[in-house]
Enzyme design. Sequence first.
Site, short mmCIF file in Angstrom:
data_model
loop_
_atom_site.label_atom_id
_atom_site.label_comp_id
_atom_site.label_asym_id
_atom_site.label_seq_id
_atom_site.Cartn_x
_atom_site.Cartn_y
_atom_site.Cartn_z
CB THR A 265 24.00 81.16 1.98
OG1 THR A 265 24.49 81.41 0.66
CG2 THR A 265 25.18 81.14 2.95
CE LYS B 218 27.58 82.66 -0.66
NZ LYS B 218 26.14 82.58 -0.92
CE LYS C 197 20.95 83.55 5.27
NZ LYS C 197 21.40 82.72 4.11
#
Length: 293
Positions: A102, A177, A245
């Site tokens: 990701t 995502k 993150k």
Amino acid sequence: MGIQANHTKVGFIGIGVMGKSMAGHLMKVGYPLHIYTRTMSKATELIDQGAAWHQSPATLAAECDVIITMVGYPKDVEEIYLGEQGLLKQSKAGTYLIDMTTSSPLLAADIYKQAKERQMHALDAPVSGGDVGAREARLSIMVGGDQEDYEAMLPIFQLMGTNVVLQGKAGAGQHTKMCNQIAIASNMIGVCEALAYAKSSGLDPDTVLQSIATGAAGSWSLSNLAPRMIAGNFEPGFYIKHFIKDMGIALESAEAMGLKTPGLALAASLYKQLAEQGYEDKGTQALYKVWME
């Protein structure tokens, strides 16, 4: 290039909580597997099963027809692909490069552009489903890139996931995502508050789950992570530090588009509190500690 088990050499960089299972599925059907991870001990099981270990991404790149990366942060992706010893400079023309980390949509688009200039094929293909989805080959895989490259790699994707969708051009997989992580972020707050409410009102949280998990409140997090919360099991299926993150990427992308995401911002602030308390290596279900404490 035709993709064939026993013939197509696949490289896998990043043998972590999810990567280990994903790489294992490829080995089971006969793909010659080449692996690299910073901590060799994480790859011992795959090496014992016949995977070839490499000292660097560069030596792996020279051997492989398809290279999959599943690392931690965008800076890791940037180093592995764009560095002096990176995949874009060390791989052969015709190589398929698949980043399943990701990461940043902008970085994905840049890797695609540079790969095309070098006659390589690049796809961004982040996943959802956690450690269980990876182990059971039931991941949702969100792909960005060219249609023909997607179709060429579909046999490999289908060994790791059951819901594989081409979302659009390079970077589209990463944007998708972000949608996934935004939906999870606010939902996790709801799951924690529901369990805290159940406990405070004297209910048995396990019994409450029997009623609400299959109704309108149902979600993957409620079915899979709420039982871990109740049991006090906060070991990682997906690390808090990695979710922070992801939320950071989503917040930056949303801001660039002029989109307000208050639910995401609240979730990010709560998870950062946990990280500051030393829980960054716990699973995302450890958010429940905010209400426990």
